[in-house]
Each structure stands twice: as structure tokens, then as C-alpha cells.
Design an enzyme around this catalytic site. Structure first.
Site, PDB file in Angstrom:
ATOM      1  N   ASP A 193       0.854  -1.179   0.000  1.00 16.81           N
ATOM      2  CA  ASP A 193       0.000   0.000   0.000  1.00 16.81           C
ATOM      3  C   ASP A 193       0.897   1.239   0.000  1.00 16.81           C
ATOM      4  O   ASP A 193       2.070   1.174   0.373  1.00 16.81           O
ATOM      5  CB  ASP A 193      -0.871   0.042   1.266  1.00 16.81           C
ATOM      6  CG  ASP A 193      -1.977  -0.994   1.231  1.00 16.81           C
ATOM      7  OD1 ASP A 193      -2.444  -1.295   0.125  1.00 16.81           O
ATOM      8  OD2 ASP A 193      -2.343  -1.500   2.300  1.00 16.81           O
TER       9      ASP A 193
ATOM     10  N   ASP B  53      -4.750  -3.525   5.047  1.00 14.47           N
ATOM     11  CA  ASP B  53      -5.214  -3.056   6.352  1.00 14.47           C
ATOM     12  C   ASP B  53      -6.720  -3.139   6.518  1.00 14.47           C
ATOM     13  O   ASP B  53      -7.221  -3.054   7.628  1.00 14.47           O
ATOM     14  CB  ASP B  53      -4.750  -1.616   6.604  1.00 14.47           C
ATOM     15  CG  ASP B  53      -5.176  -0.662   5.483  1.00 14.47           C
ATOM     16  OD1 ASP B  53      -6.025  -1.066   4.659  1.00 14.47           O
ATOM     17  OD2 ASP B  53      -4.666   0.466   5.435  1.00 14.47           O
TER      18      ASP B  53
ATOM     19  N   ASP C 200      -9.298  -6.526   2.369  1.00 15.56           N
ATOM     20  CA  ASP C 200      -7.963  -6.980   1.989  1.00 15.56           C
ATOM     21  C   ASP C 200      -7.704  -8.419   2.422  1.00 15.56           C
ATOM     22  O   ASP C 200      -6.730  -9.034   1.982  1.00 15.56           O
ATOM     23  CB  ASP C 200      -6.891  -6.087   2.633  1.00 15.56           C
ATOM     24  CG  ASP C 200      -6.846  -4.711   1.999  1.00 15.56           C
ATOM     25  OD1 ASP C 200      -7.204  -4.606   0.808  1.00 15.56           O
ATOM     26  OD2 ASP C 200      -6.460  -3.750   2.673  1.00 15.56           O
TER      27      ASP C 200
END
Length: 896
Positions: free
Chosen positions: A331, A635, A639
Site C-alpha cells: 500500500d 489493512d 484486503d
């Protein structure tokens, strides 16, 4: 409905529950919460009982290798050789003590690491929302639940918005349960208690508030004695494979010992007792009884080192897998960047404002289009936009220890900071336009909204979200205090300008209502909004992330950035991070590509923008289909599928949801990409040390046994007695090999390509090294013995020389084993344990050789300086042979 029992909270109206608990929707005061915590105790489930020290010690003997050693001891005892039996028992007991101590340390380390994953809860205390450890919750606390949270205690719900909770841990029902505030029947089963949220369950969607009605062992989870935070097993696939190998090796050694016994009696004329002792000595010497303990210790030390570097391993097999990672998908926000969002620019329909200051401190000047300082009284459009960001907000900004801290989303906190720079105060604005209802941010709708009234019979909706989403629902824009038709081309140009600077763009809009509403629905967000403007935020890259990406690329690990941000924003940040200048691939483009087309793009594309969790999952699957070993960060709730599918799922410890942490094998305590790079380095170090331990234990055990085998096969006098072999095995198994577990990573560790996870640990190259070292040790040992005999030394002195020569070879090989292919390492600082163990071993060998009691026990004689010089020469010879083999291997490019 019958009158509920006092503990049948699900059947009571919410307000009645609050009365029972002497609580309110504004939450308990800090003093009352502390008083209840002292009276009730922490919100912690009862600890499951673990094996006591006595049982743990006895379990050290529950191993096939140890059974063979104990049988050998009984055989020698039956022959009346009590000293041989005592030494074998000593080998077993010392090994058990080392295993017992280190296993205890490993379990303590794992328990400490589990504590680092403590669950935090958002709680309303005295009207303010704060984060506290779940252990501090008490009955009467008001807890906020959001998608991705783990419910920290049993709650009676008092407010719900599309709240759905997965209760499989309690009910076994795989589908999430829809929740409500209204009470249910008194006799409803747990699965039908829709007004309750139970400890340990997971919020899959929506949001809500609930009052704590039970904590710790009084929760439903506590009553069924289910423990959430168990100590992780220390067994891994690699350790299982090595255990199976050790068992196979044991059977081979037993067969060899029996064959040697028969061969010596029938063909070489040795006596039965003599050969039985030799066979026992052969078996004890060749069995690598310390191998499982050394491997477990190495793994546990690796986990501890990773924890010190902020990487928390939840499942131990991840330690082995980390060294084989070929692609890291990360990310952007908070992992590659600092996660300190600051509004840098504000675009309204008439102006562009430049905002000074970095971080969350509400301090900084405002500049207008031409760069001059702005008069805030004249900037009504900026004031209106900042007011929207202040009111449509769930974050909070607090000053503590001379620093500003946030609770909630960093993007929302940046809007609070902007309002503070304009002199707007939350309490004043909220009193002027009170909030009635709200819709939290969702990744599907890409926006959040709040409903307000103005005390004058009018309603107002504020909308904050992705610019593309707001441009869909806005048909007007604010200019000089009045609404005008929207100019989409202007706003798209603004988006491109902001994105080209690496700014994260966010839109704010409002909609006036003719009459006040009491509830906000999704239908209210579908049109007729006035666009107030766009804000451009900057989240600068972490300096350590830039360095870590360079390190990963040097280690042959590809790094790919996956973000939901605008493509131009992602490209600008990627360039700063050193991820190249290739154009990003957007989620929309991903959807149009076939699997084959996507596979072709994966090798050249490093940035993926405007992606969803579904895209993450597809990227993992396609990368794995192309042969990559993938580490994926995540997170959010959505996901979890990608984290589970990845070879290494990496969850964020700070901003990660409990669902993400459950699905991951590793948690970053600091949400920092550099920590992933450190973890990969530690993973490679652990695997290297496992290989070094095996490369040391197998040839040294083999060399000890081969000395006996060669002498018997050639019909020679035994150069070392079985008892002396047992001595060497006893003192080296728990000293020299143990030191390798503490070995630091080699200098070129992060310059090597990732290892192939399918390659066997005991490869042909490894077995070649094992045979080379074992044969060299045997030749050196027997050569010393024969040379001493030619010098007419006594048999005991010749054997003493051979024993010390064998130990010198093992010490020399330890230095060589510290690096698999690089030259031998002799440094003290990088691993003091090596020199410490060698010093201990030298003291023991001096006592073995010169101390009269041990001389009588082991039939040894003192050596003069020439004898010790010959031992050193034997060690140097073995070191030379191994180092020459390494040199050839380096020159030829043959990996080990």
C-alpha cells in the site's frame, strides 16, 4: 415479551440496560471507569494452563533420537561399562536441559510478541471518543464499532447503521448476522440475539455503538473457555522435514551399527563386547541429537530479532517463507509514506489557496493565487469549505506533550488542521449547526456524509469524498456565496494539476434542505449537491522507505505500489520513491485486460492506481501464476482474501483492522515499508543459519562416526575409543553448533537473488560439503593416530592426540561454517557466542587431556607442545580444504 432477567441484556430495551449499568450514551467518566476496573478486573480471558516445568522437561526425552540414545546407554550398562553409560546419559540430559531452557525462552518470546498485538477499542468517555486497550474496558463503557473491528467485550447495542457482524467463532454460522437496537425474545439463542455484539466476533460492515455488559470470563466467549491469544506452536514445515530426516538418519545409523557389529566379529575378529561398544559409540556419534533443538532455537531467535525490528510474526512458517519472497506489493499511504496528511492547496471555483505548514499542528499561513497573504475575512469560499470539512468529520485532534496527536482517519484530521488554521473552532461550529446523523466512509461509495440543522427549520447535508464521486452528484458550484452551474472541465483540469504535483485530491460539497431531517439515507446522496471545492493533500514518502526499496531492488525483489489514489498522484509519489517512471495501471484498465495480457504487463508495471481489494486479489493470483513469491500488505476488511492468498500476508499494526491482522502471517508494528525489508533480511538470515547449523552438525557427527567405521573396515586399532567418541559428541553437540544460531546475516545477504523455495535444503551441493568435511576429518584424525604410533607414542597418548585433533577440526570448521561460500569469519564482535563456546570447549579439552581424574576415566595422557601443534595443524588443514572448496565454488559461480 416476558420481563427479562437482569443478565438477559438482549431482551431489555437499550435505555433500560443503560439504567441497569448506571451508564449513559456519553460514556463513563475516567474516575468511574477506573473504579469499576479496580473492582471487576481487566477484560482478559482466563489463561489456558500450559505444561509445567517438570512435564516440559520430561517431554524433551519424547523423541525417537533420544530413545535410541537411552537404549544405547542401557546396552552399555548391561555390559558393565558404567562409565560409557554415564557419558551417554550425560549427552541425553545435557541436550534435554539446553532444549528445556531454550524452549522456555522461545515460548516466553512468543507470548511477549502476542502481547504486542493487543486489541485497542474506540470508547466514548465523558462525551469524547478515545482509544484505549481493550483490557481496560468495564461494564458501562460505550464502545464504537466499525467495519473491520473485533468486538472487544459483550455489548448491548444502542445505535446501529447497517451493522453486520460475523459470529462464526460463537455460532458456527458463516454468514454475518444483521444487527438492530430493538430487543429480542428472552429465550432467543445466541445466533438470534440481534441486539447484541459478542466478544471475539468480527464487524464485517456498517457501524454502531454498544454499551459493555460483560467482560473477561463473564463474556459468552469466556464461558466456553475459548482463548484468543494462544502461544504459537514452534513446529514449522522445515522443522517437520528435518525431524523426518533425523528419524530416517537414525534408522540408517542403526542399520549401519548392526552391520558394523556383525562385520567386526565375523571378518575382523573383534570380540563381541568390544564390537558392541564400538557399535554403540558409532550410533551415538552419528545421531545428530542436537539438530532439532538447534533448529528450533535458530527459528525462535529469528522471531525475536524481527520483533525488535517491529515485525511481529503471527505464524512461524512465515519466517522460512520470507527469505524466498520475490515480489512485495505495498500500500502507499502510511506504509511507503509518512501518513501525516497535510492540506497543501485548496481549489475553489474562483481561487487557488496555498496552505503553509506540515503535519497536524493547526498553524500556518494562507496565501492567495498570486502568493500574497490572504485576508481570511474575504475568503468566504475557503471558510465555507473548511467548515464542511470540520463538521463532516469523525476524527479528533489533541495536543499532548507539546505534540499534536490524532484519533481517526489522517485525511479527516488534515481537514481539522485546515479549519484550525482558519480560526474555526469545532465546539462553536457544532453548536451553530448541530449534527443529527451521518453515514461513515465506505470504500464502495468512496464518500462520507453528515446531516445537520441550523436551528431555523432548515437542514443541511455535507458530503466529503473522492472528487470523481462528488462530480457525479454535484450540478452546481459555489462562487462568491451563491450557487452557479457546475463547470466539469475546470474541475478536471484542477484534478490533473493537483495530481501532477503528487497531491491527494478530496472533494467537499453541500446540499441545503428545505426542512430538517432526522435520518440520513443513501438516497439523499444521489444528486443536487453544490461543490464547495477540492483540497490537495500531501503525504510525503518516508525517507527510510526510499532506502528500503533500493535495498529490495538490489536483493532481486520487485516492489509494486498498489493504491486507491488517482493515477497521476500515484505516479508522482512512485517517482519520488524510486519506483521508475512507467505509467501506472488503473483498476479500470485492469478490468479490461485478460489474464494473459495482465501477465505481460506485470513485469514492467510497478504502480497500480485506483484499485479495489478485488484487484489486489487478482494481482496476487497472477503474480503467483507467473512463479513469483508474493508478500502483500493490507489493512482493511476487504484486503483479507488477498492477504490470505499471498505467500506472506502483511497487516498494518496501527491502522490495520482486526480482520486484516487475523488473515496475515506478519504484522508491522509501525506500518513502515522499511520494516518489511528488515523482515526479509531477517528471514534470509534465519534460513542461512538453519543451513549453517545443518552443514556443521551433519559432517561433524558423520566424521566422528566415520573414524570408527574406517578403523573397523580396515582392521586397524581403533584410533579413538567409543567412550572418547561419546565425550567429543557430548561437549561439541551443545557448544559449537549452538553458537551458529546467533550468527548475524552475511554482508551480501541482501545482494543475493531470492532463493527458490522448491529447492531442497539438503541439496546435492550440501551433501557434497557434508561428505567432504566428514572424510577430511576422518583422514586428519586417523593420520594423527598413525603418525603418533610411528613415533612410538603409547596407545593412550596416540588416541589422546587423535581426539584433540578431531575437536580442533570441529573448531576450525566452525569458523568456516559461519559463512556458507564467503571466506571464514573470525570476528569477535559480530557473534561473541562463537568465541565463548570455543573458550569453554578448550577448557574442557585441557581438563580431558591433563586432569588426572579425567585421564583415568577416559584413558588419556598429557600432550606436549608438539602434540598440540599437530592438533592445530590438523584443524588448519581442514580449514584450508574447506576454504579452497569455497574459493572454487565462488570462481565457478556454484551456489550452495
Amino acid at each position: 415479551m416476558p420481563t427479562p432477567k437482569p443478565d438477559a441484556w438482549h431482551a431489555q430495551p437499550a435505555d433500560q440496560t443503560l439504567q441497569h449499568l448506571e451508564a449513559s450514551t456519553s460514556g463513563l467518566s475516567a474516575e468511574e471507569a477506573h473504579k469499576r476496573l479496580q473492582a471487576i478486573g481487566p477484560n482478559r480471558l482466563p489463561r489456558r494452563r500450559h505444561n509445567g516445568p517438570v512435564k516440559r522437561f520430561l517431554l524433551q526425552f519424547h523423541n525417537l533420537l533420544i530413545y535410541v540414545l537411552l537404549l544405547s546407554a542401557l546396552v552399555t550398562l548391561a555390559l558393565g561399562e558404567w562409565l560409557d553409560s554415564a557419558v551417554i546419559f550425560a549427552v541425553v540430559v545435557i541436550n534435554a536441559i539446553v532444549g528445556f531452557i531454550q524452549e522456555g525462552k522461545a515460548e516466553q518470546a512468543m507470548r511477549a510478541i502476542q502481547k504486542m498485538l493487543t486489541l485497542d477499542s474506540k470508547v466514548r468517555r465523558a462525551g469524547r471518543t478515545v482509544n484505549i486497550p481493550a483490557e481496560q474496558l468495564v461494564p458501562g463503557d460505550m464502545v464504537l464499532l466499525e467495519a473491520g473491528d473485533r468486538v472487544p467485550a459483550d455489548l448491548r447495542l444502542v445505535e446501529c447503521r447497517d451493522l453486520r457482524i460475523e459470529e462464526a467463532a460463537l455460532t458456527g454460522e458463516s454468514l454475518p448476522s444483521d444487527k438492530q437496537v430493538e430487543p429480542v425474545a428472552n429465550d432467543a439463542s445466541i445466533g438470534d440475539r440481534h441486539s447484541m455484539a459478542y466478544s471475539g466476533t468480527l464487524v464485517s460492515a456498517g457501524s454502531g455503538y454498544g454499551v459493555v455488559v460483560a467482560t473477561a470470563g463473564k463474556t459468552e466467549l469466556g464461558q466456553i473457555s475459548h482463548m484468543l491469544g494462544e502461544v504459537v506452536s514452534l513446529q514449522t514445515p522445515l522443522l517437520s522435514d528435518m525431524t523426518r530426516f533425523a528419524k530416517l538418519l537414525t534408522f540408517i545409523i542403526l542399520a549401519l551399527a548392526i552391520g558394523t557389529y556383525a562385520f567386526g566379529i565375523t571378518l575382523r575378529g573383534y570380540s563381541s563386547d568390544e564390537m558392541l561398544l564400538a557399535a554403540v559409540g558409532l550410533a551415538v556419534a552419528a545421531i545428530p541429537e542436537g539438530l532439532p533443538a538447534i533448529l528450533t532455537i535458530t527459528l525462535a531467535l529469528g522471531v525475536q530479532r524481527m520483533a525488535r525490528r517491529r515485525a511481529i510474526i503471527r505464524r512461524l512458517p512465515a519466517v522460512e517463507s520470507l527469505g524466498a519472497v520475490t515480489v512485495i506489493c505495498s500500500d502507499k499511504t502510511g506504509t511507503l509514506t509518512r501518513n501525516e496528511m497535510t492540506v497543501q492547496q485548496v481549489y475553489t471555483a474562483a481561487h487557488r489557496y496555498l496552505i503553509d505548514g506540515v503535519g497536524y499542528a493547526p498553524e500556518g499561513q494562507i496565501r492567495c493565487d498570486d502568493g500574497r497573504l490572504c485576508e481570511l475575512e474575504e475568503a468566504s469560499d475557503l471558510q465555507e469549505l473548511a467548515r464542511a470539512g470540520l463538521l463532516c468529520n469523525t476524527a479528533s485532534l489533541l495536543r499532548k506533550d507539546e505534540q499534536w496527536h490524532i484519533t481517526g482517519d489522517p485525511t479527516e484530521a488534515a481537514l481539522l488542521t485546515l479549519a484550525g488554521k482558519l480560526g474555526l473552532h469545532a465546539a462553536h461550529e457544532q453548536a451553530h449547526v448541530p449534527r443529527v446523523d451521518g453515514i461513515p466512509f465506505s470504500s464502495e461509495r468512496r464518500c462520507m456524509a453528515s446531516l445537520h440543522h441550523d436551528h431555523s427549520g432548515h437542514g443541511l447535508i455535507y458530503l466529503v469524498g473522492a472528487p470523481e464521486r462528488l462530480l457525479e452528484v454535484c450540478n452546481q458550484q459555489l462562487v462568491a456565496g451563491s450557487a452557479e452551474p457546475l463547470d466539469p472541465s475546470y474541475w478536471h483540469a484542477v484534478l490533473d494539476d493537483g495530481a501532477s504535483q503528487g497531491l491527494r485530491m478530496l472533494g467537499l460539497a453541500m446540499r441545503a434542505l428545505d426542512a430538517p431531517q432526522h435520518e440520513l439515507n443513501y438516497e439523499d446522496l444521489e444528486g443536487d449537491f453544490v461543490l464547495l471545492g477540492l483540497v490537495g493533500m500531501l503525504d510525503p514518502p518516508r525517507e527510510e522507505a526510499i532506502a528500503a526499496i533500493g535495498e529490495c531492488l538490489g536483493a532481486g525483489i520487485a516492489v509494486k505500489m498498489i493504491t486507491g489514489d488517482h493515477a497521476a498522484t500515484a505516479a508522482a509519489i512512485a517517482q519520488r520513491l524510486g519506483l521508475g517512471t512507467q505509467p501506472p495501471l488503473t483498476g479500470a484498465e485492469l478490468d479490461r485486460l485478460s489474464d494473459a495480457q495482465l501477465d505481460d504487463r506485470l513485469s514492467v508495471t510497478t504502480v497500480f492506481a485506483r484499485t479495489s481489494p478485488a484487484h489486489k486479489l487478482r494481482l496476487v493470483e497472477r503474480l503467483q501464476a507467473c512463479g513469483a513469491r508474493v508478500a502483500m500488505t493490507g489493512d482493511g476488511v476487504n484486503d483479507a482474501p488477498a492477504l490470505k492468498r499471498a505467500d506472506i500476508g502483511v497487516a498494518m499494526g496501527i491502522k490495520g483492522t482486526e480482520v486484516a491482522k487475523e488473515a496475515a502471517q506478519m504484522v508491522l508494528a509501525d506500518d513502515n515499508f522499511a520494516t518489511i525489508a528488515h523482515a526479509v533480511e531477517e528471514g534470509r538470515t534465519v534460513y542461512d543459519n538453519l543451513k549453517k547449523s545443518i552443514l556443521f552438525i551433519l559432517p561433524t557427527s558423520g566424521g566422528e562416526a566415520l573414524v570408527l567405521l574406517a578403523a573397523i573396515a580396515l582392521g586397524l586399532t581403533l584410533p579413538i575409543t567409543p567412550l572418547q567418541i561419546l565425550w567429543v559428541n557430548m561437549i561439541t553437540a551443545v557448544t559449537l553448533a549452538f553458537a551458529l544460531a546467533f550468527e548475524p546475516g552475511e554482508a551480501d545477504l541482501m545482494r543475493r537473488p531470492p532463493r527458490d523455495p522448491r529447492a531442497p535444503l539438503l541439496s546435492t551441493q550440501v551433501l557434497w560439503r557434508v561428505v567432504l568435511v566428514a572424510v577430511t576429518m576422518t583422514v586428519a584424525c586417523m593420520g594423527l593416530f598413525v603418525y603418533a604410533q610411528q613415533l612410538s607414542w603409547s596407545l593412550d597418548t596416540s588416541r589422546t592426540l587423535a581426539v584433540n585433533g578431531l575437536v580442533a577440526c570441529e573448531i576450525a570448521y566452525l569458523f568456516s561454517s559461519r559463512q556458507t561460500t564467503a571466506p571464514a569469519r573470525f570476528g569477535l564482535r559480530d557473534n561473541p557466542m562463537v568465541w565463548g563456546m570455543i573458550a569453554l570447549l578448550v577448557v574442557l579439552q585441557l581438563a580431558f587431556t591433563h586432569w588426572a581424574p579425567l585421564q583415568r576415566l577416559f584413558a588419556t595422557q598429557s600432550l606436549d607442545l608438539r602434540g598440540w601443534a599437530l592438533c592445530l595443524l590438523a584443524g588448519a588443514a581442514l580449514l584450508t580444504v574447506v576454504e579452497m572448496e569455497k574459493w572454487v565454488r565462488r570462481r565457478a559461480g556454484w551456489p550452495l
